[in-house]
Write a protein that holds these residues in place. Structure first.
Motif, PDB file in Angstrom:
ATOM      1  N   ASP A   1      56.910  56.244 -77.683  1.00 51.96           N
ATOM      2  CA  ASP A   1      56.380  56.688 -76.397  1.00 51.96           C
ATOM      3  C   ASP A   1      56.292  55.513 -75.420  1.00 51.96           C
ATOM      4  N   ALA A   2      55.876  54.355 -75.923  1.00 44.72           N
ATOM      5  CA  ALA A   2      55.770  53.163 -75.060  1.00 44.72           C
ATOM      6  C   ALA A   2      57.152  52.745 -74.550  1.00 44.72           C
ATOM      7  N   ASP A   3      58.168  52.788 -75.425  1.00 41.45           N
ATOM      8  CA  ASP A   3      59.536  52.458 -75.009  1.00 41.45           C
ATOM      9  C   ASP A   3      59.971  53.394 -73.879  1.00 41.45           C
ATOM     10  N   LYS A   4      59.754  54.685 -74.108  1.00 37.66           N
ATOM     11  CA  LYS A   4      60.181  55.676 -73.120  1.00 37.66           C
ATOM     12  C   LYS A   4      59.450  55.471 -71.799  1.00 37.66           C
ATOM     13  N   LYS A   5      58.171  55.222 -71.877  1.00 41.02           N
ATOM     14  CA  LYS A   5      57.389  55.017 -70.652  1.00 41.02           C
ATOM     15  C   LYS A   5      57.907  53.816 -69.858  1.00 41.02           C
ATOM     16  N   SER A   6      58.247  52.741 -70.566  1.00 38.61           N
ATOM     17  CA  SER A   6      58.717  51.532 -69.868  1.00 38.61           C
ATOM     18  C   SER A   6      60.049  51.751 -69.149  1.00 38.61           C
ATOM     19  N   TYR A   7      60.810  52.764 -69.563  1.00 34.99           N
ATOM     20  CA  TYR A   7      62.082  53.070 -68.910  1.00 34.99           C
ATOM     21  C   TYR A   7      62.006  54.334 -68.049  1.00 34.99           C
ATOM     22  N   GLY A   8      60.783  54.841 -67.852  1.00 36.36           N
ATOM     23  CA  GLY A   8      60.593  55.995 -66.971  1.00 36.36           C
ATOM     24  C   GLY A   8      61.065  57.307 -67.551  1.00 36.36           C
ATOM     25  N   ILE A   9      61.106  57.397 -68.877  1.00 34.51           N
ATOM     26  CA  ILE A   9      61.553  58.629 -69.525  1.00 34.51           C
ATOM     27  C   ILE A   9      60.317  59.489 -69.806  1.00 34.51           C
ATOM     28  N   ASP A  10      60.340  60.704 -69.284  1.00 31.44           N
ATOM     29  CA  ASP A  10      59.215  61.616 -69.477  1.00 31.44           C
ATOM     30  C   ASP A  10      59.740  63.039 -69.625  1.00 31.44           C
ATOM     31  N   LYS A  11      58.850  64.012 -69.566  1.00 36.96           N
ATOM     32  CA  LYS A  11      59.247  65.409 -69.771  1.00 36.96           C
ATOM     33  C   LYS A  11      60.193  65.922 -68.684  1.00 36.96           C
ATOM     34  N   ASP A  12      60.210  65.240 -67.541  1.00 40.32           N
ATOM     35  CA  ASP A  12      61.073  65.660 -66.447  1.00 40.32           C
ATOM     36  C   ASP A  12      62.435  64.955 -66.429  1.00 40.32           C
ATOM     37  N   THR A  13      62.650  64.032 -67.359  1.00 40.87           N
ATOM     38  CA  THR A  13      63.913  63.293 -67.403  1.00 40.87           C
ATOM     39  C   THR A  13      65.065  64.259 -67.633  1.00 40.87           C
ATOM     40  N   LYS A  14      66.108  64.059 -66.871  1.00 35.77           N
ATOM     41  CA  LYS A  14      67.317  64.880 -67.010  1.00 35.77           C
ATOM     42  C   LYS A  14      68.332  64.112 -67.866  1.00 35.77           C
ATOM     43  N   TYR A  15      69.124  64.872 -68.610  1.00 31.88           N
ATOM     44  CA  TYR A  15      70.155  64.307 -69.475  1.00 31.88           C
ATOM     45  C   TYR A  15      71.499  64.881 -69.057  1.00 31.88           C
ATOM     46  N   VAL A  16      72.505  64.014 -69.035  1.00 34.89           N
ATOM     47  CA  VAL A  16      73.850  64.450 -68.671  1.00 34.89           C
ATOM     48  C   VAL A  16      74.780  64.239 -69.859  1.00 34.89           C
ATOM     49  N   ASP A  17      75.856  65.005 -69.880  1.00 35.63           N
ATOM     50  CA  ASP A  17      76.862  64.842 -70.928  1.00 35.63           C
ATOM     51  C   ASP A  17      77.647  63.558 -70.677  1.00 35.63           C
ATOM     52  N   TYR A  18      77.843  62.800 -71.739  1.00 31.55           N
ATOM     53  CA  TYR A  18      78.591  61.544 -71.665  1.00 31.55           C
ATOM     54  C   TYR A  18      79.508  61.522 -72.876  1.00 31.55           C
ATOM     55  N   LYS A  19      80.807  61.568 -72.629  1.00 30.82           N
ATOM     56  CA  LYS A  19      81.777  61.682 -73.713  1.00 30.82           C
ATOM     57  C   LYS A  19      82.304  60.317 -74.130  1.00 30.82           C
ATOM     58  N   VAL A  20      82.284  60.079 -75.444  1.00 34.16           N
ATOM     59  CA  VAL A  20      82.870  58.881 -76.036  1.00 34.16           C
ATOM     60  C   VAL A  20      83.794  59.381 -77.154  1.00 34.16           C
ATOM     61  N   GLY A  21      85.093  59.189 -76.972  1.00 34.76           N
ATOM     62  CA  GLY A  21      86.048  59.719 -77.948  1.00 34.76           C
ATOM     63  C   GLY A  21      85.926  61.231 -77.987  1.00 34.76           C
ATOM     64  N   ASN A  22      85.716  61.761 -79.180  1.00 33.85           N
ATOM     65  CA  ASN A  22      85.585  63.213 -79.349  1.00 33.85           C
ATOM     66  C   ASN A  22      84.138  63.683 -79.355  1.00 33.85           C
ATOM     67  N   THR A  23      83.206  62.770 -79.126  1.00 28.49           N
ATOM     68  CA  THR A  23      81.788  63.115 -79.207  1.00 28.49           C
ATOM     69  C   THR A  23      81.164  63.102 -77.821  1.00 28.49           C
ATOM     70  N   THR A  24      80.362  64.133 -77.541  1.00 31.77           N
ATOM     71  CA  THR A  24      79.625  64.202 -76.284  1.00 31.77           C
ATOM     72  C   THR A  24      78.151  63.980 -76.571  1.00 31.77           C
ATOM     73  N   TYR A  25      77.564  63.035 -75.859  1.00 33.47           N
ATOM     74  CA  TYR A  25      76.150  62.692 -76.007  1.00 33.47           C
ATOM     75  C   TYR A  25      75.374  63.178 -74.791  1.00 33.47           C
ATOM     76  N   LYS A  26      74.101  63.437 -74.994  1.00 31.96           N
ATOM     77  CA  LYS A  26      73.180  63.714 -73.902  1.00 31.96           C
ATOM     78  C   LYS A  26      72.521  62.384 -73.566  1.00 31.96           C
ATOM     79  N   VAL A  27      72.752  61.889 -72.337  1.00 30.73           N
ATOM     80  CA  VAL A  27      72.289  60.572 -71.919  1.00 30.73           C
ATOM     81  C   VAL A  27      71.261  60.726 -70.799  1.00 30.73           C
ATOM     82  N   ALA A  28      70.179  59.954 -70.900  1.00 30.26           N
ATOM     83  CA  ALA A  28      69.080  60.029 -69.938  1.00 30.26           C
ATOM     84  C   ALA A  28      69.473  59.436 -68.597  1.00 30.26           C
ATOM     85  N   THR A  29      68.984  60.079 -67.535  1.00 29.63           N
ATOM     86  CA  THR A  29      69.205  59.584 -66.176  1.00 29.63           C
ATOM     87  C   THR A  29      67.865  59.330 -65.495  1.00 29.63           C
TER      88      THR A  29
END
Length: 176
Positions: A45-73
């Motif tokens: 939780d402390a890590d997330k807070k320091s980077y501004g990640i909370d319940k409202d954080t949006k995630y976008v698809d980010y493709k690497v090779g054949n794998t798609t990740y959900k990445v925080a914005t």
């Protein structure tokens, strides 16, 4: 302190999700939906807070090779990148913790002098700390030296070849 080869093994096995020319580490959802950054670090939780990640954080698809990740914005929609000094510190701390766990598992097996086994068990504990309690039949097979049975217990939900693949094997097939 974990040996260098164990740290390098983790870097290869766990990897990290990088972005851009300089491969800045980003925050992504792992296969179980947990926020992860650096080398397989489950963010606190402390890590997330320091980077501004909370319940409202949006995630976008980010493709690497054949794998798609959900990445925080961030609030502006840019990918949240992580500080390399901090991700290195996370790896050092996480590796030390799980290396000690791996050493204790190797000792329980009477293999504490086998560095390859210590490194392998440490890698398992890094990725799946509850291995012994969640995969009791696999651990029992390892303790008796029946590695074929251990692999079946890890790979298949029922422990029987040809049946449904286990969740852990499905998540990380290269570990078995």
């Amino acid at each position: 302190t974990p040996p260098k080869e164990y740290i390098e093994h983790l870097k290869k096995r766990e990897g990290f999700l990088g972005y851009g020319v300089d491969e800045k580490s980003v925050v992504y959802k792992d296969s179980l939906g947990f926020d992860t950054g650096g080398t397989g670090h489950l963010m606190t939780d402390a890590d997330k807070k320091s980077y501004g990640i909370d319940k409202d954080t949006k995630y976008v698809d980010y493709k690497v090779g054949n794998t798609t990740y959900k990445v925080a914005t961030d609030k502006k929609g840019a990918l949240i990148t992580l500080d390399e000094t901090e991700t290195d510190a996370w790896l050092e701390k996480d590796a030390a913790k799980y290396y000690e766990m791996g050493k204790s598992w190797a000792k329980e097996l009477g293999m504490s002098e086998d560095q390859d086994m210590v490194n392998a068990l440490s890698s398992v504990s890094f990725q799946f700390p509850a291995f012994k309690s969640e995969m009791k039949n696999a651990w029992k097979a390892i303790k008796t030296g029946n590695m074929e049975e251990a692999i079946n217990q890890i790979k298949f939900q029922s422990g029987k070849p040809g049946t449904a693949i286990s969740g852990w094997y499905d998540q990380t097939p290269q570990r078995v």
